[in-house]
Design an enzyme around this catalytic site. Structure first.
Site, mmCIF file in Angstrom:
data_model
loop_
_atom_site.group_PDB
_atom_site.id
_atom_site.type_symbol
_atom_site.label_atom_id
_atom_site.label_comp_id
_atom_site.label_asym_id
_atom_site.label_seq_id
_atom_site.Cartn_x
_atom_site.Cartn_y
_atom_site.Cartn_z
ATOM 1 N N TRP A 102 -3.227 -2.904 -1.414
ATOM 2 C CA TRP A 102 -4.156 -2.682 -0.300
ATOM 3 C C TRP A 102 -4.893 -3.960 0.044
ATOM 4 O O TRP A 102 -5.120 -4.252 1.222
ATOM 5 C CB TRP A 102 -5.119 -1.538 -0.622
ATOM 6 C CG TRP A 102 -4.383 -0.262 -0.878
ATOM 7 C CD1 TRP A 102 -4.282 0.413 -2.059
ATOM 8 C CD2 TRP A 102 -3.571 0.467 0.054
ATOM 9 N NE1 TRP A 102 -3.477 1.519 -1.904
ATOM 10 C CE2 TRP A 102 -3.027 1.580 -0.631
ATOM 11 C CE3 TRP A 102 -3.260 0.292 1.410
ATOM 12 C CZ2 TRP A 102 -2.190 2.509 -0.005
ATOM 13 C CZ3 TRP A 102 -2.434 1.214 2.027
ATOM 14 C CH2 TRP A 102 -1.912 2.306 1.322
ATOM 15 N N ASP A 169 -13.597 -3.053 0.182
ATOM 16 C CA ASP A 169 -12.836 -1.819 0.367
ATOM 17 C C ASP A 169 -13.069 -0.968 -0.884
ATOM 18 O O ASP A 169 -12.576 -1.273 -1.964
ATOM 19 C CB ASP A 169 -11.342 -2.165 0.532
ATOM 20 C CG ASP A 169 -10.453 -0.923 0.601
ATOM 21 O OD1 ASP A 169 -10.966 0.202 0.487
ATOM 22 O OD2 ASP A 169 -9.223 -1.105 0.768
ATOM 23 N N LYS A 193 -10.427 10.376 -0.990
ATOM 24 C CA LYS A 193 -10.455 10.384 -2.448
ATOM 25 C C LYS A 193 -11.763 11.065 -2.888
ATOM 26 O O LYS A 193 -11.769 12.253 -3.136
ATOM 27 C CB LYS A 193 -10.339 8.975 -3.034
ATOM 28 C CG LYS A 193 -8.887 8.445 -2.970
ATOM 29 C CD LYS A 193 -8.759 7.433 -1.934
ATOM 30 C CE LYS A 193 -7.576 6.529 -1.943
ATOM 31 N NZ LYS A 193 -6.250 7.042 -1.880
HETATM 32 C C1 LIG Z 1 -7.989 0.916 -1.964
HETATM 33 C C2 LIG Z 1 -7.303 1.442 -0.737
HETATM 34 N N1 LIG Z 1 -7.469 0.811 0.427
HETATM 35 C C3 LIG Z 1 -6.883 1.234 1.553
HETATM 36 C C4 LIG Z 1 -6.076 2.349 1.566
HETATM 37 C C5 LIG Z 1 -5.431 2.791 2.846
HETATM 38 O O1 LIG Z 1 -6.120 3.886 3.308
HETATM 39 P P1 LIG Z 1 -5.681 4.706 4.605
HETATM 40 O O2 LIG Z 1 -4.432 5.413 4.256
HETATM 41 O O3 LIG Z 1 -6.858 5.602 4.846
HETATM 42 O O4 LIG Z 1 -5.471 3.731 5.715
HETATM 43 C C6 LIG Z 1 -5.886 3.068 0.370
HETATM 44 C C7 LIG Z 1 -5.030 4.272 0.344
HETATM 45 O O5 LIG Z 1 -4.781 4.858 -0.671
HETATM 46 C C8 LIG Z 1 -6.513 2.593 -0.795
HETATM 47 O O6 LIG Z 1 -6.337 3.240 -1.964
#
Ligand SMILES: Cc1ncc(COP(=O)(O)O)c(C=O)c1O
Length: 356
Positions: A102, A169, A193
């Site tokens: 991510w 994030d 989550k």
């Molecule tokens: C730490 C982290 N950042 C970003 C994301 C991406 O999130 P989204 O699917 O809401 O775009 C996730 C998805 O699991 C994540 O765990």
């Protein structure tokens, strides 16, 4: 029978959230109308949005500190580009810590906007740790990090002190542990989550860092426009916002982040102790960087996989397989997962040891 749900996200939520949100779909606030069929500008829904925004600031201990909470759409992934759009100057620079899939997704988007410096990366070791001892260039417009790496099972325990806005994030560990949230200037998290169902993203931003980069930003991607419209610039994702409010009320009634952190620590301690004790298993992440939310672990001998898989499924466990980039298993122990569910998993791991 209700499963012991270890899904990495969307994931387990408190049972009362399922019940109350189901009720709101049938008859919201005894209005004779469903939450899904009323205007987002109605008095009842505006109250939901206002309360949801306020409870976020309250739980994070950010009251009176110049922060705004927004419930946006587009997932945490949209923030990967909204952040540089709003914070990186034309011809500017941003600093990123690469701790996983991510984080590297965020880096990829930032590169579309300007000079994106990766201050450190653990990619070569398949992201099994959090890099330390790196230097952040003093002339960066902001520093970006990912507090918890959902796929690899690592979690930042310390954050650098830098003289620039810090963006984090926190998708997979927000509201799970006490931090000094005022050290961060912008926090974002997909709801799915610890906060609610998929469909909304929480952004908590210190207003003073915005509108300083002289870019022309499309309205829907401009944080200042969303703040001005009190998170209703367009039709917000009404159901995810409502279910998030219910989850945050549940957390507040439980005693807030301090109370849930104790439970989360107990769950993680129980599972990691078994991973370390049981000769059949090993952890995937280095010990000091292990995540309390996502525990990644492997069998030392893959030959036991079929037996183990049959056993945990028979015990009512769901969502345990690891992400394909790590393999093995991933036990996601988000706020709503009870300690008893972790005990069930630990008992299965012990039972496997006796059996093979
Ligand atoms: C730490 C982290 N950042 C970003 C994301 C991406 O999130 P989204 O699917 O809401 O775009 C996730 C998805 O699991 C994540 O765990």
């Amino acid at each position: 029978m209700k499963k012991h749900n270890y899904s990495a996200g969307p994931c387990i939520l408190p049972q009362e959230v399922f019940e109350k949100s189901a009720q709101a779909i049938l008859n919201f606030n005894d209005s004779g109308l469903s939450l899904l069929e009323i205007s987002h500008r109605s008095k009842d829904f505006v109250a939901v949005m206002d309360e949801a925004r306020a409870i976020v600031i309250e739980l994070l201990g950010l009251e009176g500190k110049g922060y705004q909470a927004l419930f946006l759409a587009g997932g945490a992934s949209l923030e990967f580009l909204m952040v540089p759009y709003n914070l990186m100057k034309e011809g500017g620079k941003a600093a990123y810590l690469d701790t996983g899939t991510w984080a590297s997704g965020a880096i990829k988007e930032a590169k579309l906007f300007g000079d994106t410096v990766v201050v450190a990366s653990s990619k070569e070791q398949n992201y099994n740790h959090i890099p330390k001892g790196y230097t952040v260039p003093a002339d960066a417009d902001y520093f970006h990090c990912t507090s918890n790496n959902t796929i690899f099972g690592t979690q930042m325990k310390e954050f650098p002190s830098v003289d620039m806005p810090i963006v984090c994030d926190m998708s997979s560990d927000i509201f799970s542990r006490e931090l000094d949230f005022s050290k961060f200037d912008l926090i974002y998290a997909g709801a799915q989550k610890n906060m609610g169902p998929a469909g909304t993203t929480l952004v908590v931003v210190k207003e003073e860092i915005l509108a300083k980069n002289n870019r022309i930003i499309p309205s829907m991607l401009d944080y200042t426009k969303h703040i001005k419209a009190e998170s209703m610039y367009n039709t917000p994702p009404v159901f995810p916002v409502y279910a998030s409010l219910l989850t945050l009320q549940w957390l507040k009634n439980l005693g807030g982040i301090a109370a849930i952190e104790k439970i989360n620590n107990a769950k993680a301690a129980l599972l990691y102790a078994e991973i370390d004790r049981n000769p059949l298993f090993k952890g995937a992440a280095v010990v000091e960087d292990r995540s309390n939310m996502n525990a990644t672990f492997l069998l030392n001998d893959e030959a036991h996989a079929a037996t183990f898989d049959t056993m945990w499924k028979a015990a009512g466990i769901s969502g345990l397989p690891g992400h394909r980039s790590v393999g093995g298993y991933r036990a996601s122990m988000y706020n709503a997962l009870p300690l008893e569910s972790v005990q069930v998993l630990v008992d299965v791991m012990k039972a496997l040891e006796s059996k093979v």
